[in-house]
Structures are given as structure tokens and as C-alpha cells.
Design a protein around this motif. Structure first.
Motif, short mmCIF file in Angstrom:
data_model
loop_
_atom_site.label_atom_id
_atom_site.label_comp_id
_atom_site.label_asym_id
_atom_site.label_seq_id
_atom_site.Cartn_x
_atom_site.Cartn_y
_atom_site.Cartn_z
N LYS A 1 0.84 -1.20 0.00
CA LYS A 1 0.00 0.00 0.00
C LYS A 1 0.87 1.26 0.00
O LYS A 1 0.61 2.21 -0.74
N GLU A 2 1.94 1.24 0.81
CA GLU A 2 2.85 2.40 0.86
C GLU A 2 3.55 2.60 -0.48
O GLU A 2 3.69 3.73 -0.95
N SER A 3 4.00 1.50 -1.11
CA SER A 3 4.70 1.65 -2.40
C SER A 3 3.73 2.12 -3.48
O SER A 3 4.10 2.92 -4.35
N LEU A 4 2.47 1.67 -3.44
CA LEU A 4 1.48 2.14 -4.40
C LEU A 4 1.18 3.63 -4.20
O LEU A 4 1.06 4.38 -5.17
N THR A 5 1.09 4.02 -2.93
CA THR A 5 0.85 5.44 -2.63
C THR A 5 2.00 6.30 -3.16
O THR A 5 1.78 7.33 -3.79
N ALA A 6 3.23 5.83 -2.93
CA ALA A 6 4.41 6.57 -3.41
C ALA A 6 4.41 6.62 -4.94
O ALA A 6 4.70 7.66 -5.54
N ALA A 7 4.05 5.51 -5.59
CA ALA A 7 4.02 5.46 -7.05
C ALA A 7 2.98 6.43 -7.60
O ALA A 7 3.21 7.10 -8.61
N CYS A 8 1.84 6.53 -6.90
CA CYS A 8 0.80 7.47 -7.33
C CYS A 8 1.29 8.91 -7.22
O CYS A 8 1.06 9.74 -8.11
N GLN A 9 2.00 9.20 -6.14
CA GLN A 9 2.50 10.56 -5.93
C GLN A 9 3.57 10.92 -6.95
O GLN A 9 3.70 12.07 -7.34
N GLU A 10 4.33 9.93 -7.40
CA GLU A 10 5.40 10.17 -8.38
C GLU A 10 4.91 9.99 -9.81
O GLU A 10 5.66 10.17 -10.75
N PHE A 11 3.67 9.58 -9.97
CA PHE A 11 3.10 9.28 -11.28
C PHE A 11 3.96 8.25 -12.03
O PHE A 11 4.19 8.36 -13.22
N SER A 12 4.43 7.24 -11.29
CA SER A 12 5.28 6.22 -11.87
C SER A 12 4.42 5.05 -12.32
O SER A 12 4.00 4.22 -11.53
#
Length: 107
Positions: free
Chosen positions: A83-94
């Protein structure tokens, strides 16, 4: 003469009784302090034991919680990491990281 001696004798007796009372009061005060210190030590020890039991229970609960498997088949810790990595990916638009994270969840 003898009246003076009598008064002096009475004064002496009163002083001796006063000294004795002080001595007994001091002994009683020390005894109460000792009992109070002993009780405080027992309270401190009991509190320390209680805190140790609480810490042990907390640690066991955390360990059980982290090992518990969710409906996804992942532990709560693993699920939280994804969940944390998905949240970070969303914030980075990765898109690549989003794809990896979603693939991990979809396993």
C-alpha cells in the motif's frame, strides 16, 4: 531547703519523661518511615512487574498481528508495504511502479 530539692526533683522527673517521650516518638517516626519505604518499594516492584507484563503482552500481540494473514494471503505487514509503495508510485506518477505494485496485489 527541702522544698527546693522537691521542686528540683519534680523538674528533673518531668525532663526525663519528656526525653523518654521524644525518644519513643523518634522510634515510632523511624518505624513508620521504614514501613512507608518498604510499602513504596513493594508498590514500585509491583508496578514494574505489571509494566513488564504489559510490554510482553503488547509485543506478543504485535507479533501475532504482523503474522496474521489477510484475505489476500499476505500478512498485514506485507499488505501495508505494498500500500505504501502504491501510494508513493501514485504521488510520483510512476506507471512502472504502479504496475508492479498492482501485480503484487493481484498475485
Amino acid at each position: 531547703g527541702s522544698n527546693g530539692e522537691f521542686v528540683a526533683g519534680q523538674a528533673y522527673d518531668v525532663m526525663e519523661r519528656t526525653k523518654e517521650k521524644r525518644k519513643l516518638n523518634d522510634i515510632e517516626r523511624r518505624r513508620k518511615q521504614d514501613v512507608q519505604h518498604q510499602l513504596q518499594r513493594q508498590v514500585d516492584e509491583a508496578q514494574h512487574k505489571h509494566e513488564a507484563v504489559l510490554e510482553k503482552d503488547e509485543t506478543e500481540a504485535k507479533r501475532k498481528k504482523s503474522r496474521r494473514v489477510t484475505i489476500t494471503g499476505l500478512s498485514e505487514n506485507d499488505q501495508e508495504k505494498i500500500k505504501e509503495s502504491l501510494t508513493a508510485a501514485c504521488q510520483e506518477f510512476s506507471a512502472l511502479e504502479l504496475e508492479r505494485g498492482l501485480a503484487e496485489v493481484g498475485r
